[in-house]
Design a protein around this motif. Structure first.
Motif, PDB file in Angstrom:
ATOM      1  N   GLN A 185       0.829  -1.207   0.000  1.00  0.00           N
ATOM      2  CA  GLN A 185       0.000   0.000   0.000  1.00  0.00           C
ATOM      3  C   GLN A 185       0.862   1.254   0.000  1.00  0.00           C
ATOM      4  O   GLN A 185       0.542   2.245  -0.673  1.00  0.00           O
ATOM      5  N   ARG A 186       1.970   1.213   0.743  1.00  0.00           N
ATOM      6  CA  ARG A 186       2.853   2.383   0.821  1.00  0.00           C
ATOM      7  C   ARG A 186       3.405   2.744  -0.549  1.00  0.00           C
ATOM      8  O   ARG A 186       3.568   3.924  -0.874  1.00  0.00           O
ATOM      9  N   TYR A 187       3.674   1.737  -1.365  1.00  0.00           N
ATOM     10  CA  TYR A 187       4.250   1.983  -2.690  1.00  0.00           C
ATOM     11  C   TYR A 187       3.204   1.929  -3.804  1.00  0.00           C
ATOM     12  O   TYR A 187       3.543   1.957  -4.984  1.00  0.00           O
ATOM     13  N   ASN A 188       1.943   1.821  -3.421  1.00  0.00           N
ATOM     14  CA  ASN A 188       0.837   1.834  -4.389  1.00  0.00           C
ATOM     15  C   ASN A 188       0.953   0.700  -5.415  1.00  0.00           C
ATOM     16  O   ASN A 188       0.749   0.882  -6.609  1.00  0.00           O
ATOM     17  N   VAL A 189       1.304  -0.481  -4.910  1.00  0.00           N
ATOM     18  CA  VAL A 189       1.359  -1.693  -5.731  1.00  0.00           C
ATOM     19  C   VAL A 189       0.335  -2.666  -5.166  1.00  0.00           C
ATOM     20  O   VAL A 189       0.228  -2.827  -3.953  1.00  0.00           O
ATOM     21  N   ILE A 195       0.444 -10.547  -9.534  1.00  0.00           N
ATOM     22  CA  ILE A 195      -0.091 -11.759 -10.149  1.00  0.00           C
ATOM     23  C   ILE A 195      -0.165 -11.618 -11.672  1.00  0.00           C
ATOM     24  O   ILE A 195       0.124 -12.558 -12.413  1.00  0.00           O
ATOM     25  N   ASN A 196      -0.541 -10.409 -12.138  1.00  0.00           N
ATOM     26  CA  ASN A 196      -0.713 -10.181 -13.576  1.00  0.00           C
ATOM     27  C   ASN A 196       0.531  -9.608 -14.246  1.00  0.00           C
ATOM     28  O   ASN A 196       0.469  -9.159 -15.390  1.00  0.00           O
ATOM     29  N   ARG A 197       1.647  -9.600 -13.514  1.00  0.00           N
ATOM     30  CA  ARG A 197       2.956  -9.231 -14.068  1.00  0.00           C
ATOM     31  C   ARG A 197       2.970  -7.809 -14.610  1.00  0.00           C
ATOM     32  O   ARG A 197       3.505  -7.542 -15.705  1.00  0.00           O
ATOM     33  N   ARG A 198       2.420  -6.890 -13.852  1.00  0.00           N
ATOM     34  CA  ARG A 198       2.377  -5.491 -14.285  1.00  0.00           C
ATOM     35  C   ARG A 198       3.536  -4.719 -13.658  1.00  0.00           C
ATOM     36  O   ARG A 198       3.588  -4.537 -12.442  1.00  0.00           O
ATOM     37  N   TYR A 199       4.452  -4.280 -14.495  1.00  0.00           N
ATOM     38  CA  TYR A 199       5.576  -3.481 -14.037  1.00  0.00           C
ATOM     39  C   TYR A 199       5.195  -2.006 -14.014  1.00  0.00           C
ATOM     40  O   TYR A 199       4.340  -1.558 -14.777  1.00  0.00           O
ATOM     41  N   SER A 200       5.850  -1.257 -13.137  1.00  0.00           N
ATOM     42  CA  SER A 200       5.580   0.177 -13.032  1.00  0.00           C
ATOM     43  C   SER A 200       6.717   0.818 -12.264  1.00  0.00           C
ATOM     44  O   SER A 200       7.561   0.136 -11.653  1.00  0.00           O
ATOM     45  N   ALA A 201       6.743   2.155 -12.272  1.00  0.00           N
ATOM     46  CA  ALA A 201       7.748   2.875 -11.484  1.00  0.00           C
ATOM     47  C   ALA A 201       7.560   2.575 -10.007  1.00  0.00           C
ATOM     48  O   ALA A 201       8.542   2.456  -9.249  1.00  0.00           O
ATOM     49  N   GLU A 202       6.299   2.435  -9.588  1.00  0.00           N
ATOM     50  CA  GLU A 202       6.016   2.122  -8.183  1.00  0.00           C
ATOM     51  C   GLU A 202       6.541   0.738  -7.807  1.00  0.00           C
ATOM     52  O   GLU A 202       7.080   0.543  -6.712  1.00  0.00           O
ATOM     53  N   PHE A 203       6.392  -0.211  -8.715  1.00  0.00           N
ATOM     54  CA  PHE A 203       6.902  -1.551  -8.462  1.00  0.00           C
ATOM     55  C   PHE A 203       8.424  -1.522  -8.320  1.00  0.00           C
ATOM     56  O   PHE A 203       8.984  -2.180  -7.432  1.00  0.00           O
ATOM     57  N   THR A 204       9.092  -0.762  -9.179  1.00  0.00           N
ATOM     58  CA  THR A 204      10.545  -0.664  -9.101  1.00  0.00           C
ATOM     59  C   THR A 204      10.973  -0.088  -7.759  1.00  0.00           C
ATOM     60  O   THR A 204      11.923  -0.579  -7.129  1.00  0.00           O
ATOM     61  N   ASP A 248      22.088  -8.699  -6.422  1.00  0.00           N
ATOM     62  CA  ASP A 248      22.773  -7.771  -7.334  1.00  0.00           C
ATOM     63  C   ASP A 248      22.345  -8.002  -8.778  1.00  0.00           C
ATOM     64  O   ASP A 248      22.133  -7.048  -9.542  1.00  0.00           O
ATOM     65  N   GLU A 249      22.218  -9.278  -9.156  1.00  0.00           N
ATOM     66  CA  GLU A 249      21.816  -9.607 -10.530  1.00  0.00           C
ATOM     67  C   GLU A 249      20.390  -9.147 -10.803  1.00  0.00           C
ATOM     68  O   GLU A 249      20.093  -8.608 -11.879  1.00  0.00           O
ATOM     69  N   VAL A 250      19.504  -9.350  -9.847  1.00  0.00           N
ATOM     70  CA  VAL A 250      18.117  -8.896  -9.989  1.00  0.00           C
ATOM     71  C   VAL A 250      18.083  -7.377 -10.166  1.00  0.00           C
ATOM     72  O   VAL A 250      17.334  -6.846 -11.003  1.00  0.00           O
ATOM     73  N   GLU A 251      18.902  -6.683  -9.399  1.00  0.00           N
ATOM     74  CA  GLU A 251      18.957  -5.222  -9.509  1.00  0.00           C
ATOM     75  C   GLU A 251      19.480  -4.802 -10.877  1.00  0.00           C
ATOM     76  O   GLU A 251      18.947  -3.865 -11.494  1.00  0.00           O
ATOM     77  N   ARG A 252      20.521  -5.489 -11.370  1.00  0.00           N
ATOM     78  CA  ARG A 252      21.050  -5.170 -12.700  1.00  0.00           C
ATOM     79  C   ARG A 252      20.012  -5.393 -13.794  1.00  0.00           C
ATOM     80  O   ARG A 252      20.002  -4.691 -14.802  1.00  0.00           O
ATOM     81  N   GLU A 253      19.160  -6.401 -13.590  1.00  0.00           N
ATOM     82  CA  GLU A 253      18.099  -6.691 -14.559  1.00  0.00           C
ATOM     83  C   GLU A 253      16.862  -5.828 -14.339  1.00  0.00           C
ATOM     84  O   GLU A 253      15.800  -6.099 -14.897  1.00  0.00           O
ATOM     85  N   GLN A 254      17.009  -4.779 -13.523  1.00  0.00           N
ATOM     86  CA  GLN A 254      15.956  -3.796 -13.273  1.00  0.00           C
ATOM     87  C   GLN A 254      14.680  -4.441 -12.718  1.00  0.00           C
ATOM     88  O   GLN A 254      13.570  -4.046 -13.058  1.00  0.00           O
ATOM     89  N   PHE A 255      14.889  -5.464 -11.874  1.00  0.00           N
ATOM     90  CA  PHE A 255      13.799  -6.096 -11.118  1.00  0.00           C
ATOM     91  C   PHE A 255      12.724  -6.712 -12.016  1.00  0.00           C
ATOM     92  O   PHE A 255      11.551  -6.744 -11.662  1.00  0.00           O
ATOM     93  N   GLN A 256      13.153  -7.265 -13.133  1.00  0.00           N
ATOM     94  CA  GLN A 256      12.207  -7.901 -14.056  1.00  0.00           C
ATOM     95  C   GLN A 256      11.932  -9.345 -13.598  1.00  0.00           C
ATOM     96  O   GLN A 256      12.259 -10.317 -14.287  1.00  0.00           O
TER      97      GLN A 256
END
Length: 280
Positions: A185-189, A195-204, A248-256
């Protein structure tokens, strides 16, 4: 296939992080540690890969009986038979094994967690208890075994938090979200976003926060390992290094992480585990 081979294939097949972490332990300790890793994997598979809660609880009830049989000296499963072979006194770790199982039972009680203290109950069970068992099994003296619980439980909890980060997408697809509701809720995600794999600036931003906290927790827990215990705990130190490298690898992959599984290559795992185990 003998008991030890079964445990090896279940817990640490070649190329896995567990495989390289376990190889850093002394040869004398590896069979027991591998059996502990295999037991955790058995319980984890039961909890996370069983879609019907009734079936899952039935399977865990069977494991509860099997752990009691191990403590009584008459196990029937390859993993518990391996534990019986390599443990001096199976009854001595029975309370820890019960606590580990109780942690995974929580997966059938709730799939969401209101806040971090609520989630900590879960990570303490599945992470803190497990790492404490491994640390005690790795210790070379009774004094070190007694001291292990002081620093091992926080390390296990921190590693569990780190493991959630690359597994967020996979866990969400199985109906489980290991991010506290108040933080979503704090990050509006929303859970639906995961579940539906929606990426956003908030998710990042949410993932940056989760990663930073997990990384800080692992580093703090590693620093708490006593200097005279570091050699005995090469397996856990390697395991922690592998988790940090994966963050570190997850961060390099921009949390995809919602649509794919991000992983380290086997050669990187080998190098990271070997180097971490020999670092002062």
């Amino acid at each position: 296939m003998n008991f030890d081979d079964y445990c090896q294939q279940k817990a640490a097949p070649p190329g896995s992080g567990s495989y390289y972490a376990l190889r850093q332990a002394s040869a004398a300790r590896q069979p027991l540690l591998t059996a502990l890793f295999a037991l955790r994997r058995e319980l984890e598979e039961t909890a996370k890969e069983t879609s019907d809660p009734t079936v899952g609880r039935t399977k865990l009830a069977w494991w509860q009986k099997e752990l009691a049989a191990l403590a009584a000296g008459n196990p029937s499963h390859p993993v518990t038979k391996a534990l019986a072979r390599h443990l001096g006194d199976a009854g001595a770790i029975y309370p820890g094994l019960q606590a580990l199982l109780a942690g995974f039972e929580m997966d059938f009680e709730q799939a969401r967690y209101l806040d971090l203290p609520n989630l900590r109950r879960y990570t303490n069970g599945v992470g803190g208890t497990f790492v404490t068992l491994v640390a005690q099994a790795s210790a070379s003296s009774e004094a070190a075994r007694r001291d292990a619980e002081r620093w091992a439980a926080p390390l296990g909890t921190a590693l569990a938090m780190a493991q959630f980060v690359p597994e967020i997408g996979n866990d969400a697809r199985h109906g489980r979200i290991y991010i506290p509701i108040d933080e979503l809720q704090r990050y509006n995600v929303t859970a639906a976003d995961l579940i539906n794999r929606r990426y956003s600036a908030e998710f990042t931003e949410l993932m940056q926060f989760q990663t930073a906290r997990a990384r800080e927790g692992v580093h703090a827990a590693l620093n708490a390992i006593p200097a005279d215990a570091r050699r005995d705990q090469r397996c856990l130190r390697a395991l922690a290094a592998l988790e940090l490298a994966l963050l570190d690898e997850v961060e390099r992959e921009q949390f995809q992480v919602l649509h794919q599984q991000i992983a380290l290559t086997p050669i990187r795992k080998l190098w990271i585990a070997w180097r971490a185990a020999r670092r002062n």
